[in-house]
Scaffold this active site. Structure first.
Site, PDB file in Angstrom:
ATOM      1  N   LYS A  27      -1.158  -9.433   2.914  1.00 48.06           N
ATOM      2  CA  LYS A  27      -0.391  -8.966   4.079  1.00 48.06           C
ATOM      3  C   LYS A  27      -1.277  -8.016   4.860  1.00 48.06           C
ATOM      4  O   LYS A  27      -2.040  -7.237   4.287  1.00 48.06           O
ATOM      5  CB  LYS A  27       0.906  -8.266   3.639  1.00 48.06           C
ATOM      6  CG  LYS A  27       1.690  -7.680   4.823  1.00 48.06           C
ATOM      7  CD  LYS A  27       3.128  -7.339   4.451  1.00 48.06           C
ATOM      8  CE  LYS A  27       3.330  -6.009   3.786  1.00 48.06           C
ATOM      9  NZ  LYS A  27       2.848  -4.832   4.569  1.00 48.06           N
ATOM     10  N   ASP A  42       0.842  -1.199   0.000  1.00 48.65           N
ATOM     11  CA  ASP A  42       0.000   0.000   0.000  1.00 48.65           C
ATOM     12  C   ASP A  42       0.878   1.250   0.000  1.00 48.65           C
ATOM     13  O   ASP A  42       0.365   2.377  -0.012  1.00 48.65           O
ATOM     14  CB  ASP A  42      -1.017  -0.009   1.153  1.00 48.65           C
ATOM     15  CG  ASP A  42      -0.371  -0.040   2.520  1.00 48.65           C
ATOM     16  OD1 ASP A  42       0.866  -0.158   2.605  1.00 48.65           O
ATOM     17  OD2 ASP A  42      -1.114   0.046   3.526  1.00 48.65           O
ATOM     18  N   GLU A  59       9.178  -4.103  10.488  1.00 48.98           N
ATOM     19  CA  GLU A  59       9.612  -2.826   9.913  1.00 48.98           C
ATOM     20  C   GLU A  59      10.200  -1.907  10.976  1.00 48.98           C
ATOM     21  O   GLU A  59       9.588  -1.664  12.025  1.00 48.98           O
ATOM     22  CB  GLU A  59       8.417  -2.138   9.220  1.00 48.98           C
ATOM     23  CG  GLU A  59       8.813  -0.817   8.581  1.00 48.98           C
ATOM     24  CD  GLU A  59       7.788  -0.276   7.588  1.00 48.98           C
ATOM     25  OE1 GLU A  59       6.802  -0.974   7.276  1.00 48.98           O
ATOM     26  OE2 GLU A  59       7.986   0.852   7.112  1.00 48.98           O
ATOM     27  N   GLU A  75      -1.460  -5.512   8.617  1.00 49.93           N
ATOM     28  CA  GLU A  75      -0.684  -4.874   9.695  1.00 49.93           C
ATOM     29  C   GLU A  75      -1.348  -5.086  11.054  1.00 49.93           C
ATOM     30  O   GLU A  75      -2.531  -4.785  11.220  1.00 49.93           O
ATOM     31  CB  GLU A  75      -0.566  -3.362   9.431  1.00 49.93           C
ATOM     32  CG  GLU A  75       0.242  -3.027   8.190  1.00 49.93           C
ATOM     33  CD  GLU A  75       0.432  -1.519   7.989  1.00 49.93           C
ATOM     34  OE1 GLU A  75       0.074  -0.722   8.889  1.00 49.93           O
ATOM     35  OE2 GLU A  75       0.945  -1.154   6.914  1.00 49.93           O
TER      36      GLU A  75
HETATM   37  O1  KIV Z   1       3.555  -1.096   1.613  1.00 48.89           O
HETATM   38  C1  KIV Z   1       4.740  -1.460   1.623  1.00 48.89           C
HETATM   39  O2  KIV Z   1       5.531  -1.177   0.721  1.00 48.89           O
HETATM   40  C2  KIV Z   1       5.193  -2.243   2.776  1.00 48.89           C
HETATM   41  C3  KIV Z   1       6.664  -2.474   2.917  1.00 48.89           C
HETATM   42  C4  KIV Z   1       7.321  -1.250   3.410  1.00 48.89           C
HETATM   43  C5  KIV Z   1       6.958  -3.649   3.768  1.00 48.89           C
HETATM   44  O3  KIV Z   1       4.407  -2.659   3.563  1.00 48.89           O
END
Ligand code: KIV
Length: 272
Positions: free
Chosen positions: A121, A52, A190, A123
């Site tokens: 993915k 994102d 991160e 968070e």
């Molecule tokens: O959105 C993204 O690019 C990410 C990376 C920084 C891991 O989540």
């Protein structure tokens, strides 16, 4: 040019685990469109993340929060069409899973159906446990994301290193174990201290991918625009630039402008 990847088989979540077991580092990079994804895949990348971060580098927003599910699906389906080998992960955008677990699984199903990606993915840790479990129960592989989670920037108030204090480090360790226990196949860490990231990587059997988390993780991820030097204004300590596309593109565009203005382009061979 040879690559570090002689194995042309499709990368799966299972193969990432095998890579961790034999100590082979995992390479991961973001991509948001067909042409770049094709180049990155052919170069031998293990994992391509439709992050994102598209909100920043593609749409010009200051944070990742404005990204919508429809926009992620647009980027995800463009990338999937180009990729033959890499595992393709699509980020679940802010607002697509925090409400409740029913909404979370519906969002994840849309991503999988409409992009053809391999997994999503998401968070967060304990606070979104129910959503992750529900997505997993639909048969969708989930990559976790802990530490600096950019969708929570308004809560953090700053993009500085996370989990430097003991209490936050302990919560991160607990969340990482929880994500493994409930079935996440991998976790991104991160911007946290290298020692903490190494400890988590050693304690868990699933692959840990770091960004700004030192060299002790099982793999590394960077944002493509940053590592190719397209974004000159973003220079965190963890970033290594592998090209200066800012200069290369600027000079190419200026050369084209000059050739048009001076009537050098097109020449006789470049016309019908
Ligand atoms: O959105 C993204 O690019 C990410 C990376 C920084 C891991 O989540």
């Amino acid at each position: 040019m040879s690559t570090y990847t002689e194995d042309s088989r499709k990368v799966t979540t299972h193969r990432l685990k095998e890579m961790k077991q034999r100590g082979e580092k995992i390479s991961m990079l973001t991509a948001y469109d067909y042409s770049m994804a094709s180049l990155i895949d052919q170069a031998g990348m293990d994992v391509i993340l439709v992050g994102d971060s598209a909100s920043n580098v593609m749409a010009g927003n200051v944070t990742t929060l404005p990204m919508t599910l429809d926009q992620m699906i647009y980027h995800g389906s463009s990338v999937v069409k180009a990729v033959k080998r890499a595992l393709v992960v699509v980020d679940m955008p802010f607002g697509s899973y925090q409400g409740n677990s029913k909404e979370a699984v519906a969002s994840a199903i849309r991503i999988m159906k409409e992009t053809g990606a391999d997994c999503v993915k998401i968070e967060g840790g304990e606070e979104i446990r129910e959503s992750i479990e529900r997505i997993l129960s639909a048969g969708i592989p989930v990559m976790g994301h802990l530490g600096l989670t950019p969708q929570s920037i308004n809560k953090f108030g700053t993009y500085t290193v996370r989990a430097k204090e003991e209490a936050e480090a302990q919560k991160l360790i607990k969340d990482a174990h929880l994500l493994e226990e409930i079935g996440c196949f991998s976790i991104v860490l991160e911007k946290i201290p290298a020692k903490l990231a190494e400890r988590v990587s050693n304690e868990l059997s699933i692959p840990i991918i770091g960004i700004g988390a030192g060299n002790g993780t099982d793999g590394q991820v960077l944002v493509m625009h940053d590592m190719l030097g397209i974004n000159k204004g973003f220079s965190p300590r963890f970033l290594r630039r592998y090209a200066d596309l800012h200069t290369i593109i600027t000079e190419a565009v200026q050369a084209y402008i000059k050739d048009v203005k001076t009537r050098d382009f097109p020449n006789e061979k470049e016309q019908y």
